[in-house]
Write a protein that holds these residues in place. Structure first.
Motif, mmCIF file in Angstrom:
data_model
loop_
_atom_site.group_PDB
_atom_site.id
_atom_site.type_symbol
_atom_site.label_atom_id
_atom_site.label_comp_id
_atom_site.label_asym_id
_atom_site.label_seq_id
_atom_site.Cartn_x
_atom_site.Cartn_y
_atom_site.Cartn_z
ATOM 1 N N GLU A 105 -14.988 -23.677 10.031
ATOM 2 C CA GLU A 105 -15.578 -22.403 9.921
ATOM 3 C C GLU A 105 -16.243 -21.984 8.448
ATOM 4 O O GLU A 105 -17.293 -21.455 8.480
ATOM 5 C CB GLU A 105 -14.259 -21.824 10.060
ATOM 6 N N ALA A 106 -15.787 -22.795 7.728
ATOM 7 C CA ALA A 106 -16.550 -23.265 6.178
ATOM 8 C C ALA A 106 -17.890 -23.113 6.162
ATOM 9 O O ALA A 106 -18.875 -22.532 5.474
ATOM 10 C CB ALA A 106 -16.623 -23.284 5.104
ATOM 11 N N LEU A 107 -18.482 -24.023 6.809
ATOM 12 C CA LEU A 107 -19.749 -25.016 7.445
ATOM 13 C C LEU A 107 -19.977 -24.441 8.419
ATOM 14 O O LEU A 107 -21.449 -24.939 9.489
ATOM 15 C CB LEU A 107 -19.239 -26.038 7.048
ATOM 16 N N ALA A 108 -19.970 -23.211 9.569
ATOM 17 C CA ALA A 108 -20.103 -23.319 10.793
ATOM 18 C C ALA A 108 -21.990 -22.271 10.912
ATOM 19 O O ALA A 108 -22.213 -22.834 11.496
ATOM 20 C CB ALA A 108 -18.953 -22.249 11.630
ATOM 21 N N HIS A 109 -22.028 -21.580 9.412
ATOM 22 C CA HIS A 109 -22.975 -21.674 9.519
ATOM 23 C C HIS A 109 -24.459 -21.939 9.408
ATOM 24 O O HIS A 109 -25.439 -21.408 9.335
ATOM 25 C CB HIS A 109 -23.280 -19.693 7.978
ATOM 26 N N LEU A 110 -24.493 -23.458 8.980
ATOM 27 C CA LEU A 110 -25.609 -24.050 8.902
ATOM 28 C C LEU A 110 -25.041 -25.137 10.125
ATOM 29 O O LEU A 110 -27.050 -25.873 10.203
ATOM 30 C CB LEU A 110 -24.606 -25.311 7.948
ATOM 31 N N ARG A 111 -24.720 -24.562 10.763
ATOM 32 C CA ARG A 111 -25.330 -25.105 12.702
ATOM 33 C C ARG A 111 -26.726 -24.890 13.467
ATOM 34 O O ARG A 111 -26.833 -23.585 13.002
ATOM 35 C CB ARG A 111 -24.608 -24.619 14.103
ATOM 36 N N GLU A 112 -26.895 -25.592 14.215
ATOM 37 C CA GLU A 112 -28.732 -25.802 14.666
ATOM 38 C C GLU A 112 -28.191 -23.998 15.804
ATOM 39 O O GLU A 112 -29.069 -23.370 15.677
ATOM 40 C CB GLU A 112 -29.201 -26.664 15.130
ATOM 41 N N VAL A 113 -28.086 -24.518 16.565
ATOM 42 C CA VAL A 113 -27.109 -23.562 17.384
ATOM 43 C C VAL A 113 -25.831 -22.953 17.376
ATOM 44 O O VAL A 113 -25.048 -23.843 17.445
ATOM 45 C CB VAL A 113 -27.000 -24.540 18.439
ATOM 46 N N ALA A 114 -25.454 -22.155 17.057
ATOM 47 C CA ALA A 114 -24.257 -21.808 16.449
ATOM 48 C C ALA A 114 -23.143 -22.032 17.264
ATOM 49 O O ALA A 114 -22.107 -21.668 16.956
ATOM 50 C CB ALA A 114 -24.057 -19.841 16.419
ATOM 51 N N LEU A 115 -23.063 -21.660 18.524
ATOM 52 C CA LEU A 115 -22.159 -22.580 19.555
ATOM 53 C C LEU A 115 -21.489 -24.180 19.096
ATOM 54 O O LEU A 115 -20.868 -24.151 19.624
ATOM 55 C CB LEU A 115 -21.977 -21.827 20.990
ATOM 56 N N PHE A 116 -22.490 -24.616 18.746
ATOM 57 C CA PHE A 116 -22.136 -26.083 18.927
ATOM 58 C C PHE A 116 -22.176 -27.128 17.724
ATOM 59 O O PHE A 116 -23.270 -26.869 16.984
ATOM 60 C CB PHE A 116 -23.569 -27.009 20.095
ATOM 61 N N PRO A 117 -20.986 -27.778 16.979
ATOM 62 C CA PRO A 117 -21.019 -27.862 16.206
ATOM 63 C C PRO A 117 -22.038 -29.512 15.787
ATOM 64 O O PRO A 117 -21.967 -30.265 14.661
ATOM 65 C CB PRO A 117 -20.174 -28.253 15.396
#
Length: 460
Positions: A105-117
């Motif tokens: 969660e702490a790094l999810a804002h760095l995803r290209e597409v918010a839904l996919f890690p």
């Protein structure tokens, strides 16, 4: 024997074994047993894909798996590699296959597409800082590494994030340019801090050429683009089925022989070496494919074929000698004898379970005349059974369960010697428990049906 003496007729100076640690990572004690075998078979390097097994520190500590190697264990692995003349190239994913990072969660804002890690957003300055920190920590434990692999394969959903979409609307901007600019930024980061270390990258995002035109033509394309040193990437396991349990040796042998043909057609000094990939999962969230000990005969066949320029009867005899297998069968999974290489007991038991467990349970549950005729799903749901049928069915089911339980206990003990508990649990739950549970459920239904039938009154 020195590597120079071993290279024989091989066009590949470097022959790397890829260890994919994102699933069933071996204990260091097992690596100490197999590194001498890798060297003897003709390998002179390792590509270590750490993923979450690296002991990241500080704010990256959350990336560590439960059983991540400790810094002393990493140093021990490198020491064992040196003892066996295996040069280590670390691999850190820096673009695609970032699930082990971006799932947090702490790094999810760095995803290209918010839904996919899967994929990192290449527009975020913090994203480059993140991969820079990962690279730095790994390099710190690999001082003097000649190469550093930055991954960058399968960058799915690239260009589909909001920032990317806006960027792609500008003139001359393309997905290819977006991909290359991030790869270049990561490579420059490596070179700026470690000038003597050369970055490596997978080529699938750069390829953009029909498959029928690949091989030598593709090598020429890369040479013209300034990639003066290329590596081939074949596979020895883990590329033929997402939940594959046994390794199809012949398939991988063909793949490696084709690379020998490609090397023969290209300029002599263009190919630095070959990486024999051994995927352990297709991605961070998928199931395990073939375990390392299961893939070792395939690795042996592929390495020896690359070393000697093909798979002749003579090479087959050498492989059998190295593995302690009396007759290695490459077209199916029935080699004679269990072998004497490290982990050969795991291969023998996994083979036995994969070929016979489900089929033996199916035979009882679906094709046995007593079960299908007198204890069908209809009867089982209603707990109906002729008393004599309990005597026909129960001993068979108990005997089958006892036989397989003994095999599974033996495999479990063998797996625990090589792998950490979570990998053992996962493999058994995926490959063994479904069949055993079907047997246990049959026995439970039998007991309940037998108990539910009317009792005959007996004389006092």
């Amino acid at each position: 024997m020195k590597n120079s003496e071993m290279s024989g007729s091989s066009p590949f100076k470097m022959r790397l074994v890829h260890l994919d640690l994102k699933g069933a990572p071996p204990k260091v004690s097992y690596l100490s047993e197999v590194f001498p075998l890798f060297h003897a078979l003709g390998a002179n390097g390792l590509l270590l894909e750490y993923e979450d097994m690296f002991p990241y520190e500080g704010r990256l500590r959350l990336l560590r798996a439960k059983h991540a190697y400790s810094p002393p264990e990493i140093r021990e692995i490198l020491h064992l590699a040196t003892l066996n003349q295996l040069e280590v190239i670390p691999l850190v994913q820096t673009f695609g296959h970032m699930e082990f990072v971006l799932k947090h969660e702490a790094l999810a804002h760095l995803r290209e597409v918010a839904l996919f890690p899967n994929t990192l957003n290449p527009h975020e300055a913090e994203a480059l800082a993140l991969v820079g920190a990962m690279v730095s920590q790994v390099m710190e434990l690999h001082p003097g590494a000649r190469w550093f692999h930055v991954g960058c394969d399968e960058v799915y959903y690239l260009g589909e994030g909001e920032t990317s979409r806006r960027w792609l609307q500008q003139e001359h901007n393309t997905k290819a340019r977006l991909c290359l600019s991030h790869i270049k930024a990561v490579a420059c980061h490596v070179l700026a801090r470690h000038p003597a270390t050369r970055p490596l990258v997978w080529d699938d995002m750069l390829r953009a050429i029909p498959e029928d035109q690949l091989s030598a033509l593709l090598m020429e394309k890369y040479r013209k683009c300034g990639f003066l040193r290329l590596w081939a990437a074949s596979a020895f396991k883990g590329a033929t089925g997402v939940s594959q349990a046994l390794t199809p040796i012949e398939h991988h042998l063909r793949n490696n022989v084709q690379w020998l043909q490609v090397a023969a057609r290209g300029p002599a000094d263009l190919l630095q070496g070959v990486v024999l990939t051994g995927w352990q999962r297709y991605d961070h969230f998928s199931v395990l494919c073939e375990l390392l000990p299961v893939g070792i005969p395939s690795l042996a066949v592929c390495l020896q074929s690359l070393l000697h320029g093909g798979f002749t009867e003579d090479v087959k005899a050498k492989v059998e000698n190295f593995l302690g297998i009396s007759n290695l069968e490459i077209t199916d999974f029935t080699s004679e004898g269990p072998g004497s290489f490290p982990g050969s007991d795991i291969l023998a038991l996994v083979t036995h379970i994969s070929l016979h467990l489900r089929s033996s349970v199916d035979a009882l549950l679906e094709r046995d005349r007593y079960v299908s005729g007198w204890f069908s799903p209809y009867h089982r749901r209603r707990r109906l059974i002729h008393p004599v049928m309990v005597q026909h069915i129960q001993p068979q089911a108990l005997s089958l369960l006892a036989r397989w339980s003994a095999v599974v206990r033996e495999l479990e003990a063998a797996l625990h010697r090589v792998f950490y508990p979570d990998a053992v649990e996962e493999w058994l739950e995926e490959n063994v428990q479904p069949s055993l549970r079907r047997l246990q459920a049959l026995l439970q239904d039998l007991r309940e049906a037998a108990g539910a039938r009317p009792h005959v009154a007996q004389d006092p």
